[in-house]
Design a protein around this motif. Structure first.
Motif, PDB file in Angstrom:
ATOM      1  N   ASP A   1       0.813  -1.224   0.000  1.00 21.72           N
ATOM      2  CA  ASP A   1       0.000   0.000   0.000  1.00 21.72           C
ATOM      3  C   ASP A   1       0.846   1.272   0.000  1.00 21.72           C
ATOM      4  OD1 ASP A   1      -2.330  -1.510   0.085  1.00 21.72           O
ATOM      5  OD2 ASP A   1      -2.379  -1.549   2.279  1.00 21.72           O
ATOM      6  N   THR A   2       2.165   1.110   0.070  1.00 26.34           N
ATOM      7  CA  THR A   2       3.058   2.261   0.183  1.00 26.34           C
ATOM      8  C   THR A   2       3.702   2.627  -1.145  1.00 26.34           C
ATOM      9  OG1 THR A   2       3.565   1.654   2.467  1.00 26.34           O
ATOM     10  CG2 THR A   2       5.111   3.152   1.366  1.00 26.34           C
ATOM     11  N   ALA A   3       4.130   1.600  -1.885  1.00 25.89           N
ATOM     12  CA  ALA A   3       4.831   1.834  -3.154  1.00 25.89           C
ATOM     13  C   ALA A   3       4.701   0.602  -4.029  1.00 25.89           C
ATOM     14  CB  ALA A   3       6.309   2.139  -2.900  1.00 25.89           C
ATOM     15  N   GLU A   4       4.924   0.785  -5.312  1.00 32.51           N
ATOM     16  CA  GLU A   4       5.101  -0.359  -6.186  1.00 32.51           C
ATOM     17  C   GLU A   4       6.450  -0.986  -5.845  1.00 32.51           C
ATOM     18  OE1 GLU A   4       4.878  -1.243 -10.965  1.00 32.51           O
ATOM     19  OE2 GLU A   4       5.973   0.534 -10.289  1.00 32.51           O
ATOM     20  N   VAL A   5       6.454  -2.287  -5.591  1.00 31.76           N
ATOM     21  CA  VAL A   5       7.686  -2.987  -5.239  1.00 31.76           C
ATOM     22  C   VAL A   5       8.030  -3.952  -6.374  1.00 31.76           C
ATOM     23  CG1 VAL A   5       8.861  -4.462  -3.564  1.00 31.76           C
ATOM     24  CG2 VAL A   5       7.167  -2.784  -2.779  1.00 31.76           C
ATOM     25  N   LEU A   6       9.221  -3.785  -6.953  1.00 28.48           N
ATOM     26  CA  LEU A   6       9.645  -4.604  -8.084  1.00 28.48           C
ATOM     27  C   LEU A   6      10.958  -5.309  -7.759  1.00 28.48           C
ATOM     28  CD1 LEU A   6       8.934  -2.239 -11.143  1.00 28.48           C
ATOM     29  CD2 LEU A   6       7.532  -4.136 -10.290  1.00 28.48           C
ATOM     30  N   PRO A   7      10.904  -6.517  -7.202  1.00 28.53           N
ATOM     31  CA  PRO A   7      12.133  -7.289  -7.013  1.00 28.53           C
ATOM     32  C   PRO A   7      12.721  -7.711  -8.362  1.00 28.53           C
ATOM     33  CG  PRO A   7      10.388  -8.068  -5.557  1.00 28.53           C
ATOM     34  CD  PRO A   7       9.745  -7.164  -6.555  1.00 28.53           C
ATOM     35  N   VAL A   8      14.047  -7.692  -8.441  1.00 27.42           N
ATOM     36  CA  VAL A   8      14.757  -8.067  -9.662  1.00 27.42           C
ATOM     37  C   VAL A   8      15.024  -9.568  -9.653  1.00 27.42           C
ATOM     38  CG1 VAL A   8      16.912  -7.776 -10.956  1.00 27.42           C
ATOM     39  CG2 VAL A   8      15.826  -5.787  -9.865  1.00 27.42           C
ATOM     40  N   GLN A   9      14.820 -10.191 -10.811  1.00 23.97           N
ATOM     41  CA  GLN A   9      15.159 -11.605 -10.990  1.00 23.97           C
ATOM     42  C   GLN A   9      16.378 -11.685 -11.905  1.00 23.97           C
ATOM     43  OE1 GLN A   9      14.509 -14.189  -9.343  1.00 23.97           O
ATOM     44  NE2 GLN A   9      13.065 -15.571 -10.345  1.00 23.97           N
ATOM     45  N   TYR A  10      17.541 -11.993 -11.339  1.00 21.28           N
ATOM     46  CA  TYR A  10      18.732 -12.162 -12.153  1.00 21.28           C
ATOM     47  C   TYR A  10      18.602 -13.440 -12.995  1.00 21.28           C
ATOM     48  CZ  TYR A  10      20.760  -9.254  -8.347  1.00 21.28           C
ATOM     49  OH  TYR A  10      21.031  -8.289  -7.397  1.00 21.28           O
ATOM     50  N   PRO A  11      19.316 -13.533 -14.118  1.00 22.46           N
ATOM     51  CA  PRO A  11      19.320 -14.785 -14.886  1.00 22.46           C
ATOM     52  C   PRO A  11      19.947 -15.927 -14.093  1.00 22.46           C
ATOM     53  CG  PRO A  11      20.256 -12.954 -16.164  1.00 22.46           C
ATOM     54  CD  PRO A  11      20.113 -12.468 -14.751  1.00 22.46           C
ATOM     55  N   GLY A  12      19.536 -17.163 -14.430  1.00 22.44           N
ATOM     56  CA  GLY A  12      20.188 -18.341 -13.880  1.00 22.44           C
ATOM     57  C   GLY A  12      19.512 -18.956 -12.682  1.00 22.44           C
ATOM     58  N   ARG A  13      18.300 -18.481 -12.317  1.00 22.65           N
ATOM     59  CA  ARG A  13      17.629 -19.028 -11.126  1.00 22.65           C
ATOM     60  C   ARG A  13      16.127 -19.084 -11.338  1.00 22.65           C
ATOM     61  NH1 ARG A  13      20.966 -15.224  -8.415  1.00 22.65           N
ATOM     62  NH2 ARG A  13      21.791 -15.364 -10.525  1.00 22.65           N
ATOM     63  N   GLN A  14      15.482 -19.966 -10.581  1.00 27.36           N
ATOM     64  CA  GLN A  14      14.030 -20.140 -10.614  1.00 27.36           C
ATOM     65  C   GLN A  14      13.531 -20.222 -12.059  1.00 27.36           C
ATOM     66  OE1 GLN A  14      12.480 -17.093  -7.898  1.00 27.36           O
ATOM     67  NE2 GLN A  14      12.788 -18.489  -6.165  1.00 27.36           N
ATOM     68  N   ASP A  15      12.612 -19.372 -12.461  1.00 30.29           N
ATOM     69  CA  ASP A  15      12.071 -19.475 -13.815  1.00 30.29           C
ATOM     70  C   ASP A  15      13.058 -19.021 -14.892  1.00 30.29           C
ATOM     71  OD1 ASP A  15      11.845 -16.885 -12.788  1.00 30.29           O
ATOM     72  OD2 ASP A  15      10.148 -16.387 -14.061  1.00 30.29           O
ATOM     73  N   ARG A  16      14.238 -18.505 -14.487  1.00 33.80           N
ATOM     74  CA  ARG A  16      15.282 -18.127 -15.452  1.00 33.80           C
ATOM     75  C   ARG A  16      16.492 -19.052 -15.353  1.00 33.80           C
ATOM     76  NH1 ARG A  16      16.495 -11.807 -15.912  1.00 33.80           N
ATOM     77  NH2 ARG A  16      17.089 -12.569 -17.989  1.00 33.80           N
ATOM     78  N   ARG A  17      16.314 -20.233 -14.767  1.00 33.93           N
ATOM     79  CA  ARG A  17      17.468 -21.088 -14.525  1.00 33.93           C
ATOM     80  C   ARG A  17      18.067 -21.653 -15.805  1.00 33.93           C
ATOM     81  NH1 ARG A  17      13.096 -23.896 -12.518  1.00 33.93           N
ATOM     82  NH2 ARG A  17      12.606 -25.911 -13.480  1.00 33.93           N
ATOM     83  N   ALA A  18      17.326 -21.638 -16.918  1.00 35.85           N
ATOM     84  CA  ALA A  18      17.891 -22.116 -18.184  1.00 35.85           C
ATOM     85  C   ALA A  18      18.871 -21.115 -18.783  1.00 35.85           C
ATOM     86  CB  ALA A  18      16.767 -22.405 -19.183  1.00 35.85           C
ATOM     87  N   GLU A  19      18.858 -19.888 -18.289  1.00 38.97           N
ATOM     88  CA  GLU A  19      19.758 -18.862 -18.797  1.00 38.97           C
ATOM     89  C   GLU A  19      21.066 -18.883 -18.007  1.00 38.97           C
ATOM     90  OE1 GLU A  19      17.842 -14.919 -19.239  1.00 38.97           O
ATOM     91  OE2 GLU A  19      16.041 -15.947 -18.504  1.00 38.97           O
ATOM     92  N   PRO A  20      22.186 -18.627 -18.668  1.00 41.19           N
ATOM     93  CA  PRO A  20      23.445 -18.552 -17.914  1.00 41.19           C
ATOM     94  C   PRO A  20      23.451 -17.313 -17.019  1.00 41.19           C
ATOM     95  CG  PRO A  20      23.789 -17.888 -20.197  1.00 41.19           C
ATOM     96  CD  PRO A  20      22.382 -18.414 -20.108  1.00 41.19           C
ATOM     97  N   PRO A  21      23.973 -17.427 -15.809  1.00 41.61           N
ATOM     98  CA  PRO A  21      24.051 -16.245 -14.953  1.00 41.61           C
ATOM     99  C   PRO A  21      25.024 -15.223 -15.528  1.00 41.61           C
ATOM    100  CG  PRO A  21      25.224 -18.090 -13.966  1.00 41.61           C
ATOM    101  CD  PRO A  21      24.514 -18.642 -15.159  1.00 41.61           C
TER     102      PRO A  21
ATOM    103  N   ALA B   1      24.025 -20.554 -10.355  1.00 39.24           N
ATOM    104  CA  ALA B   1      23.693 -19.162 -10.048  1.00 39.24           C
ATOM    105  C   ALA B   1      24.527 -18.635  -8.899  1.00 39.24           C
ATOM    106  CB  ALA B   1      22.203 -19.035  -9.719  1.00 39.24           C
ATOM    107  N   ILE B   2      24.725 -19.457  -7.863  1.00 38.71           N
ATOM    108  CA  ILE B   2      25.532 -19.031  -6.721  1.00 38.71           C
ATOM    109  C   ILE B   2      26.960 -18.730  -7.171  1.00 38.71           C
ATOM    110  CG2 ILE B   2      26.566 -19.790  -4.543  1.00 38.71           C
ATOM    111  CD1 ILE B   2      23.997 -21.413  -4.056  1.00 38.71           C
ATOM    112  N   ARG B   3      27.532 -19.632  -7.949  1.00 40.68           N
ATOM    113  CA  ARG B   3      28.911 -19.422  -8.407  1.00 40.68           C
ATOM    114  C   ARG B   3      29.014 -18.202  -9.328  1.00 40.68           C
ATOM    115  NH1 ARG B   3      32.581 -22.730  -6.950  1.00 40.68           N
ATOM    116  NH2 ARG B   3      32.138 -24.847  -6.202  1.00 40.68           N
ATOM    117  N   GLY B   4      28.038 -18.033 -10.210  1.00 38.55           N
ATOM    118  CA  GLY B   4      28.058 -16.879 -11.097  1.00 38.55           C
ATOM    119  C   GLY B   4      27.969 -15.572 -10.334  1.00 38.55           C
ATOM    120  N   ASP B   5      27.117 -15.549  -9.318  1.00 33.65           N
ATOM    121  CA  ASP B   5      26.952 -14.334  -8.518  1.00 33.65           C
ATOM    122  C   ASP B   5      28.219 -14.013  -7.726  1.00 33.65           C
ATOM    123  OD1 ASP B   5      24.409 -14.168  -9.498  1.00 33.65           O
ATOM    124  OD2 ASP B   5      23.399 -14.677  -7.618  1.00 33.65           O
ATOM    125  N   TYR B   6      28.816 -15.037  -7.119  1.00 35.60           N
ATOM    126  CA  TYR B   6      30.037 -14.786  -6.350  1.00 35.60           C
ATOM    127  C   TYR B   6      31.175 -14.332  -7.263  1.00 35.60           C
ATOM    128  CZ  TYR B   6      28.640 -16.110  -1.641  1.00 35.60           C
ATOM    129  OH  TYR B   6      28.051 -16.126  -0.387  1.00 35.60           O
TER     130      TYR B   6
END
Length: 253
Positions: free
Chosen positions: A48-68, A172-177
């Protein structure tokens, strides 16, 4: 026929519609190995305060087929392009751990030449650039990586006992680190927007003195708040964090 998702549908997760009486958007950037869903509780609380838009990086969940993406600069470039494709709204960027680093670089790019209306940056659980704490997780074997994640207490231990889950999330963990540990700050002018910093008072990744060093990266207002807890104090202190974010959103207007 399956519709191809647009760039902002790939990168951003609107769990709730934007409030009709607010044109403020909080963009949330996850930690290394994290996903947009980590911010679902905050999105629910701030609906109720703001539009909240979390970012989904590639390589996880529904983007897990993409390379991180293994570069903070690449992530920042892509995310700025996505944000520029959205209807014009006032933006506040909120990043935790690696996400604070990405959010900072997005803020720098916006202020260097984008027409986006940036109102503030909220950095959480991260040393200020150019301070580096290279834990060299990117060089560890899988067992040691899992041990580091357990040490920071950011993932349910039950998931880390499931070999299938580990195989799914490890790229995804390795790509992020690799991205965050190879990040090097390029000197430049401080941000013009205000900066707010949140940190756990028992965080093994960042001391209060290191969090205070974010002050040098803004020509605007600066505020530092510490919460009881470690690196993932956000989960332990959800109600207090929500209040802090709401205060910052009101202040950045």
């Amino acid at each position: 026929m399956t519709n191809t998702p647009t760039a902002h549908e790939l990168w951003l997760r609107p769990y709730h519609p934007a409030p009709q009486d607010s044109d403020l958007t909080l963009v949330c950037f996850p930690h290394a190995g994290g996903s947009a869903s980590y911010f679902r509780p905050l999105a629910d609380a701030l609906a109720d305060t703001a539009e909240v838009l979390p970012v989904q990086y590639p390589g996880r969940q529904d983007r897990r087929a993409e390379p991180p993406l293994t570069s903070v600069a690449r992530l920042a470039d892509e995310i700025v392009t996505v944000l520029e494709s959205l209807p014009r709204r006032r933006l506040v960027l909120f990043g935790h751990s690696m996400g604070a680093c990405v959010a900072f670089e997005v803020a720098r790019r916006i202020e260097r030449g984008s027409s986006l209306d940036l109102r503030g940056l909220i950095a959480s659980g991260r040393t200020a650039p150019p301070t580096l704490r290279d834990t060299k997780v990117r060089f560890m074997d899988d067992d040691a990586v899992i041990g580091e994640i357990r040490r920071l207490n950011g993932t349910d231990d039950r998931l880390l006992l499931d070999d299938d889950v580990i195989r799914m999330i490890m790229p995804a963990i390795r790509g992020d680190y690799l991205a965050v540990e190879s990040y090097r700050y390029e000197p430049g002018p401080p941000l013009r927007c205000p900066v707010s910093v949140l940190v756990g008072d028992d965080d093994p990744q960042v001391t209060l003195a290191e969090a205070e060093e974010w002050r040098a990266h803004t020509a605007g207002d600066f505020r530092l708040r510490a919460f009881p807890g470690g690196h993932f104090y956000l989960a332990e202190q959800k109600d207090r964090v929500v209040r802090a974010l709401a205060e910052d959103l009101a202040r950045f207007r």
